[in-house]
Scaffold this motif. Sequence first.
Motif, PDB file in Angstrom:
ATOM      1  N   ALA A  55      45.820  13.893  69.742  1.00 41.67           N
ATOM      2  CA  ALA A  55      45.547  14.651  70.967  1.00 41.67           C
ATOM      3  C   ALA A  55      46.758  14.644  71.890  1.00 41.67           C
ATOM      4  O   ALA A  55      47.085  15.667  72.514  1.00 41.67           O
ATOM      5  N   GLU A  56      47.440  13.512  71.974  1.00 38.10           N
ATOM      6  CA  GLU A  56      48.629  13.412  72.817  1.00 38.10           C
ATOM      7  C   GLU A  56      49.726  14.356  72.331  1.00 38.10           C
ATOM      8  O   GLU A  56      50.334  15.088  73.125  1.00 38.10           O
ATOM      9  N   ILE A  57      49.960  14.359  71.044  1.00 41.58           N
ATOM     10  CA  ILE A  57      51.006  15.214  70.471  1.00 41.58           C
ATOM     11  C   ILE A  57      50.694  16.685  70.694  1.00 41.58           C
ATOM     12  O   ILE A  57      51.552  17.455  71.130  1.00 41.58           O
ATOM     13  N   THR A  58      49.483  17.085  70.401  1.00 41.23           N
ATOM     14  CA  THR A  58      49.134  18.495  70.569  1.00 41.23           C
ATOM     15  C   THR A  58      49.163  18.912  72.037  1.00 41.23           C
ATOM     16  O   THR A  58      49.512  20.051  72.347  1.00 41.23           O
ATOM     17  N   SER A  59      48.850  17.997  72.932  1.00 36.51           N
ATOM     18  CA  SER A  59      48.924  18.298  74.366  1.00 36.51           C
ATOM     19  C   SER A  59      50.372  18.494  74.811  1.00 36.51           C
ATOM     20  O   SER A  59      50.672  19.402  75.599  1.00 36.51           O
ATOM     21  N   ILE A  60      51.267  17.663  74.323  1.00 35.94           N
ATOM     22  CA  ILE A  60      52.693  17.791  74.654  1.00 35.94           C
ATOM     23  C   ILE A  60      53.206  19.149  74.199  1.00 35.94           C
ATOM     24  O   ILE A  60      53.904  19.850  74.930  1.00 35.94           O
ATOM     25  N   ILE A  61      52.851  19.526  72.991  1.00 40.33           N
ATOM     26  CA  ILE A  61      53.295  20.812  72.445  1.00 40.33           C
ATOM     27  C   ILE A  61      52.702  21.959  73.254  1.00 40.33           C
ATOM     28  O   ILE A  61      53.401  22.921  73.594  1.00 40.33           O
ATOM     29  N   LYS A  97      60.359  14.296  71.159  1.00 41.23           N
ATOM     30  CA  LYS A  97      61.369  13.229  71.190  1.00 41.23           C
ATOM     31  C   LYS A  97      61.487  12.632  72.586  1.00 41.23           C
ATOM     32  O   LYS A  97      61.619  11.422  72.739  1.00 41.23           O
ATOM     33  N   GLU A  98      61.424  13.494  73.612  1.00 39.06           N
ATOM     34  CA  GLU A  98      61.483  13.016  74.998  1.00 39.06           C
ATOM     35  C   GLU A  98      60.328  12.071  75.329  1.00 39.06           C
ATOM     36  O   GLU A  98      60.458  11.200  76.183  1.00 39.06           O
ATOM     37  N   LYS A  99      59.211  12.242  74.644  1.00 42.06           N
ATOM     38  CA  LYS A  99      58.040  11.388  74.865  1.00 42.06           C
ATOM     39  C   LYS A  99      58.023  10.185  73.916  1.00 42.06           C
ATOM     40  O   LYS A  99      57.043   9.450  73.855  1.00 42.06           O
ATOM     41  N   GLY A 100      59.111  10.000  73.171  1.00 35.79           N
ATOM     42  CA  GLY A 100      59.247   8.801  72.354  1.00 35.79           C
ATOM     43  C   GLY A 100      58.764   8.903  70.917  1.00 35.79           C
ATOM     44  O   GLY A 100      58.714   7.895  70.206  1.00 35.79           O
ATOM     45  N   PHE A 101      58.427  10.092  70.465  1.00 34.09           N
ATOM     46  CA  PHE A 101      57.970  10.261  69.083  1.00 34.09           C
ATOM     47  C   PHE A 101      59.157  10.427  68.138  1.00 34.09           C
ATOM     48  O   PHE A 101      60.181  10.998  68.521  1.00 34.09           O
ATOM     49  N   THR A 102      59.002   9.939  66.939  1.00 37.18           N
ATOM     50  CA  THR A 102      59.996  10.149  65.892  1.00 37.18           C
ATOM     51  C   THR A 102      59.661  11.466  65.210  1.00 37.18           C
ATOM     52  O   THR A 102      58.568  11.632  64.659  1.00 37.18           O
ATOM     53  N   VAL A 103      60.598  12.399  65.273  1.00 35.62           N
ATOM     54  CA  VAL A 103      60.368  13.755  64.773  1.00 35.62           C
ATOM     55  C   VAL A 103      61.520  14.163  63.870  1.00 35.62           C
ATOM     56  O   VAL A 103      62.682  13.942  64.193  1.00 35.62           O
ATOM     57  N   GLY A 104      61.185  14.765  62.749  1.00 33.73           N
ATOM     58  CA  GLY A 104      62.199  15.285  61.850  1.00 33.73           C
ATOM     59  C   GLY A 104      61.899  16.726  61.496  1.00 33.73           C
ATOM     60  O   GLY A 104      60.788  17.217  61.701  1.00 33.73           O
ATOM     61  N   LYS A 105      62.921  17.419  61.007  1.00 31.63           N
ATOM     62  CA  LYS A 105      62.759  18.795  60.543  1.00 31.63           C
ATOM     63  C   LYS A 105      62.955  18.822  59.039  1.00 31.63           C
ATOM     64  O   LYS A 105      63.838  18.153  58.508  1.00 31.63           O
ATOM     65  N   THR A 106      62.140  19.608  58.360  1.00 26.94           N
ATOM     66  CA  THR A 106      62.297  19.830  56.931  1.00 26.94           C
ATOM     67  C   THR A 106      62.045  21.306  56.648  1.00 26.94           C
ATOM     68  O   THR A 106      61.469  22.018  57.476  1.00 26.94           O
ATOM     69  N   ASN A 107      62.478  21.725  55.483  1.00 27.72           N
ATOM     70  CA  ASN A 107      62.206  23.086  55.044  1.00 27.72           C
ATOM     71  C   ASN A 107      61.086  23.075  54.019  1.00 27.72           C
ATOM     72  O   ASN A 107      61.027  22.189  53.160  1.00 27.72           O
ATOM     73  N   VAL A 108      60.218  24.048  54.138  1.00 26.11           N
ATOM     74  CA  VAL A 108      59.119  24.234  53.200  1.00 26.11           C
ATOM     75  C   VAL A 108      59.116  25.705  52.790  1.00 26.11           C
ATOM     76  O   VAL A 108      59.810  26.524  53.383  1.00 26.11           O
ATOM     77  N   LEU A 109      58.308  26.021  51.787  1.00 26.91           N
ATOM     78  CA  LEU A 109      58.119  27.408  51.385  1.00 26.91           C
ATOM     79  C   LEU A 109      56.696  27.816  51.716  1.00 26.91           C
ATOM     80  O   LEU A 109      55.758  27.054  51.502  1.00 26.91           O
ATOM     81  N   ALA A 110      56.554  29.035  52.224  1.00 30.35           N
ATOM     82  CA  ALA A 110      55.242  29.600  52.526  1.00 30.35           C
ATOM     83  C   ALA A 110      54.987  30.713  51.518  1.00 30.35           C
ATOM     84  O   ALA A 110      55.691  31.719  51.499  1.00 30.35           O
ATOM     85  N   VAL A 111      54.009  30.500  50.670  1.00 31.25           N
ATOM     86  CA  VAL A 111      53.709  31.426  49.586  1.00 31.25           C
ATOM     87  C   VAL A 111      52.395  32.131  49.891  1.00 31.25           C
ATOM     88  O   VAL A 111      51.369  31.478  50.103  1.00 31.25           O
ATOM     89  N   GLU A 112      52.430  33.450  49.901  1.00 31.77           N
ATOM     90  CA  GLU A 112      51.223  34.230  50.168  1.00 31.77           C
ATOM     91  C   GLU A 112      50.503  34.495  48.845  1.00 31.77           C
ATOM     92  O   GLU A 112      51.118  34.926  47.873  1.00 31.77           O
ATOM     93  N   VAL A 113      49.217  34.203  48.829  1.00 32.38           N
ATOM     94  CA  VAL A 113      48.399  34.440  47.638  1.00 32.38           C
ATOM     95  C   VAL A 113      47.103  35.114  48.062  1.00 32.38           C
ATOM     96  O   VAL A 113      46.685  35.023  49.214  1.00 32.38           O
ATOM     97  N   SER A 114      46.468  35.778  47.111  1.00 33.68           N
ATOM     98  CA  SER A 114      45.172  36.399  47.392  1.00 33.68           C
ATOM     99  C   SER A 114      44.155  35.330  47.738  1.00 33.68           C
ATOM    100  O   SER A 114      44.081  34.295  47.079  1.00 33.68           O
ATOM    101  N   ASP A 115      43.376  35.603  48.777  1.00 36.09           N
ATOM    102  CA  ASP A 115      42.321  34.678  49.181  1.00 36.09           C
ATOM    103  C   ASP A 115      41.070  34.998  48.378  1.00 36.09           C
ATOM    104  O   ASP A 115      40.136  35.628  48.871  1.00 36.09           O
TER     105      ASP A 115
END
Length: 143
Positions: A18-24, A60-78
């Motif tokens: 809840a804290e993280i989502t509130s910060i965002i 990061k300003e609120k003290g959380f350890t945050v990293g960035k990574t790359n992912v792939l977003a694949v669209e498929v039929s639902d």
Amino acid sequence: MRVEQIAVFLENKSGRLAEITSIIAEEGVNIRALSVADTADFGILRLIVDNVDKAQNALKEKGFTVGKTNVLAVEVSDKVGGLAKVLRSIEGAGLNVEYMYAFVNKSGENAVLIFRFEDMDKAIDSLMAEGYTLLTGEQICSL
């Protein structure tokens, strides 16, 4: 084609998510997809957001350890078997999935699978050769 994702390490205790989502939210950043994985001591929150740098800096300003990574977003039929089909393609290409999660578009016509592969370049080539649509971060945020 690659989508930037942030990963936030958090203590496995009440209120942290809840804290993280509130910060965002306070920064005006919209969450488009997320996944939470946990161990006994900590969790990993993976997020695709509409402003990666703003979210990362605020956390990061609120003290959380945050990293960035790359992912792939694949669209498929639902539809029934959509996930199985793409996973068979991945298996056939000899790709190793490190992790994945999914979400459904507002239209309900397609699902988007978020993948982190051991070999991202091979995954891109293989999925495109199989005719899958790979989305950009901007496309995900516009869904």
